[in-house]
Design a protein around this motif. Structure first.
Motif: not given
Length: 383
Positions: A168-171, A207-211, A333-337, A355-367
């Motif tokens: 979990v990545h935290l802001v 990618t997910f960011l929740g406030m 929760v904001v979800v972006w690609d 300002r406190h938020a958590f990010r869930l950051t699943p990895q994808a394919e090699r570009p």
């Protein structure tokens, strides 16, 4: 180093640095973790998500893993995500081509088919803002199980994380800190466009960011559509960019963390990625560079590379007509690609609110620039 890069590095470092300012201090616990002290635990809405920095953690380099985008399995009619029978559903396009706001859908309750459709919707719209979510109320392990549907959860090399959950990545900006005043003594703008951790061999996709806590107003996040940016270029210029590769580096981020007294969980890496990236689901092409992590174009002299990259950065930053601004309400929760967007946080409030938020950051394919060409090449190599 560009001004944009220096700006984002200053903001990123402040996640650790600001906790030592004013009313909040950092101390070591019995296991060597750096933790917040003072009133942080009493005042935070979600103490379980307060950041810690484990000085004993060190991970090996990430290895390649097989990735299949969930969006490839999705029903394009979205019957499980945007059901016609859902009387609470409200869907609003934020701009004609880019960005959507959804109310009446609970992400944590989606079936696997609904998650697949979510991946497709986010790939198509770039960024989707979901209101009134309970993702933060789940046990952290359940939130990570949810995000793992979209890829392997990334462990950030330097950021704070909840105790025991480095995925979990935290802001985090402390209450009543001095960041606003100190930052604008040296800068005129907090805009710092980037895509997350693009230096990885397999960077993030959905990618997910929740406030968790935020100011009453301010602290929004802006997003830019790099698919539309690519489409705006002339066919001749797109032809010039085709085939170019760019070095993405995590070295400066690691150095910045060490300089601020923070941690480095994994030795920094550098990888070349195509300047143009094709999405595996929509097959749309996008510009895949950002001023935080992109360093130079392979095969060009530095002045040539800088001129080309700075043209792209300047073009995107000035193009308000390919951008959208996501405002934060409680439980948003904001979800972006990350494969087809750039984003920037805004440091625009001096009211002393956390300002406190958590990010869930699943990895994808090699570009990859062209999936058909990549498939053809793989078949030739296998014969």
């Amino acid at each position: 180093m560009s001004n944009s890069f220096a700006t984002i590095q200053s903001i990123a470092a402040s996640t650790f640095r600001s906790t030592r300012d004013n009313n909040t201090t950092v101390e070591k616990d019995e296991n060597g973790r750096l933790i917040l002290a003072g009133d942080a635990f009493e005042e935070a809405s979600y103490p379980k998500y307060l950041p810690t920095w484990d000085t004993t953690e060190h991970y090996e380099q990430l290895t390649l893993f097989e990735f299949v985008d969930p969006g490839t399995r999705a029903n394009p009619a979205f019957p499980n995500l945007l059901s016609n029978s859902n009387e609470s559903l409200k869907v609003k396009r934020l701009t004609p081509k880019f960005g959507t706001e959804v109310r009446g859908v609970q992400l944590s309750q989606l079936s696997d088919a609904g998650k697949d459709e979510l991946a497709l919707l986010v790939a198509q719209r770039g960024v989707v803002v979901f209101r009134d979510q309970d993702l933060a109320d789940l046990p952290i392990e359940d939130a990570l199980k949810f995000s793992s549907h979209f890829g392997r959860n990334h462990i950030h090399p330097t950021s704070g994380a909840p105790k025991g959950f480095p995925e979990v990545h935290l802001v985090y900006r402390s209450k009543n800190d001095s960041l606003y005043d100190s930052f604008f003594q040296e800068h005129i703008s907090s805009i710092a466009w980037h895509s997350d951790v693009t230096y990885e061999l397999q960077p993030p996709g959905t990618t997910f960011l929740g406030m968790l806590d935020g100011p009453e107003t301010g602290g929004d996040t802006i997003f830019a559509d790099t698919v539309e940016a690519y489409n705006r270029l002339s066919p001749k210029f797109r032809e010039i960019l085709s085939g170019l590769e760019v070095l993405h580096s995590g070295v400066a981020q690691a150095h910045s963390s060490r300089a601020q007294g923070g941690i480095v969980r994994r030795d920094p890496v550098e990888n070349f990625h195509p300047l143009i990236r094709q999405h595996p689901v929509t097959k749309q092409k996008a510009l895949y560079v950002n001023p935080q992590f992109s360093r130079y174009i392979k095969g060009l002299k530095r002045e040539e590379s800088d001129a080309m990259l700075n043209f792209i950065y300047d073009f995107i930053s000035k193009s308000a007509d390919i951008q959208v601004r996501a405002s934060w309400e409680p439980k948003t929760v904001v979800v972006w690609d990350n494969r087809r967007t750039l984003h920037s946080a805004l440091l625009d409030w001096a009211s002393g609110e956390r300002r406190h938020a958590f990010r869930l950051t699943p990895q994808a394919e090699r570009p990859t620039e062209d999936w058909d060409e990549a498939k053809k090449k793989a078949e030739e190599e296998s014969n």
